[in-house]
Design an enzyme around this catalytic site. Structure first.
Site, mmCIF file in Angstrom:
data_model
loop_
_atom_site.group_PDB
_atom_site.id
_atom_site.type_symbol
_atom_site.label_atom_id
_atom_site.label_comp_id
_atom_site.label_asym_id
_atom_site.label_seq_id
_atom_site.Cartn_x
_atom_site.Cartn_y
_atom_site.Cartn_z
ATOM 1 N N LYS A 42 -15.680 27.160 -13.374
ATOM 2 C CA LYS A 42 -14.261 27.306 -14.008
ATOM 3 C C LYS A 42 -13.491 28.715 -13.062
ATOM 4 C CE LYS A 42 -16.538 29.912 -17.401
ATOM 5 N NZ LYS A 42 -17.311 29.918 -18.671
ATOM 6 N N LYS A 44 -21.632 24.751 -6.674
ATOM 7 C CA LYS A 44 -21.490 24.366 -8.226
ATOM 8 C C LYS A 44 -19.999 24.112 -8.676
ATOM 9 C CE LYS A 44 -23.073 26.014 -12.502
ATOM 10 N NZ LYS A 44 -23.902 27.248 -13.145
ATOM 11 N N LYS A 81 -22.999 39.800 -8.241
ATOM 12 C CA LYS A 81 -22.008 40.157 -9.262
ATOM 13 C C LYS A 81 -21.349 41.591 -8.646
ATOM 14 C CE LYS A 81 -21.657 37.344 -13.204
ATOM 15 N NZ LYS A 81 -21.674 37.518 -14.558
#
Ligand code: TRP
Length: 332
Positions: free
Chosen positions: A200, A197, A115
């Site tokens: 969303k 993966k 991140k």
């Protein structure tokens, strides 16, 4: 609550509508666990703000996720289903645990490193401290099992280490949790790049099926799903990752085994196969979506449920918080 049952805690961040990957991989399993475990589920809004959030969106996503929890079958009569920021003990406990967590061990967290790259303009202290907030979530409730994906295993390992460290100093006051990676729930990958993966937050909306996608959209996205040029419905994650992913989805949606699916589509092309997969997903999602629409339009109902749940959660959390504060030597 039934003391004979093991305590389970899990949470999901309200950072956008969930995908069928979240449903088949996590939520469906959470619903089943309610029968055999004493479950607590949370909408992790405090975690969500470690990356930039627009206020209206965070507000909407929080309500949406709560409604999805109830729509898929998490039952507020069986489990405690609450919104994380409604229980202030989480932030207070995080502070205490911070003082038993090393800078070095947080620096080693894979998710923080990733991140820090994807949000390089906002590497805030909360992002660094994210795993300690997660440890607080888990440890406040005397949690024995934490159902999550593989990607959260390192964070659970940290929660275990912190709990053991605190126990080493003050005696056994925290329950040391175990990760619980469900046996079922195949990993669902992106429809556009099966090596990733299903997420969303993918910038390509054709890569994922949202739990709230309309039937037409679902069919369109499956038609566009990446396969291969072999025209053979056969499971082989190495050389046929796209087809294998569609088979996993079909298996999750219908309960059929991979062998049964290979038989069913023997001699048939990808067109028929994709339509069958799309239809099976529409069949699973339709009742959930109907229930979702009913719940999201009844804010008073939701509000009653999450208010009661927060009180029940706070009772458990405040007890743990107080025990640790006493041990540390705070004048209470
Ligand atoms: N970090 C988790 C995720 O992104 C969400 C989460 C927050 C969580 N607190 C938790 C999961 C406690 C398990 C237990 O998936």
């Amino acid at each position: 609550m039934d003391k004979a049952k093991k305590r389970v805690f899990s949470a999901i961040q309200p950072s956008g509508t969930l995908t069928i990957g979240n449903y088949f991989g996590a939520l469906k399993n959470h619903v089943a666990m309610q029968e055999d475990y004493d479950c607590i589920f949370s909408v992790a809004d405090l975690h969500a703000i470690t990356v930039k959030q627009e206020p209206e969106k965070l507000y909407m996503h929080t309500l949406e996720l709560y409604a999805i929890f109830l729509a898929v079958g998490l039952d507020p009569e069986k489990s405690i289903i609450f919104i994380q920021s409604h229980v202030p003990a989480h932030t207070e406990f995080t502070w205490l645990l911070n003082c038993f967590t090393q800078f070095g061990e947080l620096s080693r967290m894979h998710q923080f490193k990733e991140k820090s790259k994807t949000h390089s303009d906002n590497i805030n202290a909360g992002l660094f401290d994210y795993p300690v907030l997660m440890a607080a979530d888990i440890l406040l409730y005397n949690t024995e099992l934490v159902p999550t994906g593989q990607d959260q295993k390192q964070h659970i390992e940290l929660a275990r280490n912190v709990a053991q460290r605190v126990n080493g100093i003050y005696g056994d006051i925290l329950v040391v949790p175990e990760p619980y990676i469900p046996r079922t729930g195949a990993k669902i990958t992106s429809l556009q790049d099966p090596s990733k993966k299903m997420s969303k937050s993918d910038s390509n909306i054709n890569a994922f099926i949202s739990i709230l996608d309309e039937p037409d959209t679902i069919i369109k996205k499956f038609k566009r799903a990446v396969t291969d040029s072999e025209a053979l419905v056969k499971f082989d994650e190495e050389s046929k990752p796209g087809v294998s992913n569609l088979m996993n989805i079909y298996s999750c949606a219908t309960g059929r085994s991979i062998a049964e699916i290979e038989k069913e589509f023997e001699g048939k092309g990808y067109g028929d196969f994709k339509m069958a997969v799309a239809q099976s997903v529409v069949d699973v999602l339709s009742p959930i979506q109907a229930e979702y629409k009913r719940i999201i339009s009844d804010k008073a109902y939701m509000s009653k449920k999450f208010t009661v749940a927060a009180e029940r959660a706070a009772d458990i959390a405040n007890d743990t918080l107080r025990r640790l504060k006493e041990k540390i030597g705070f004048y209470i």
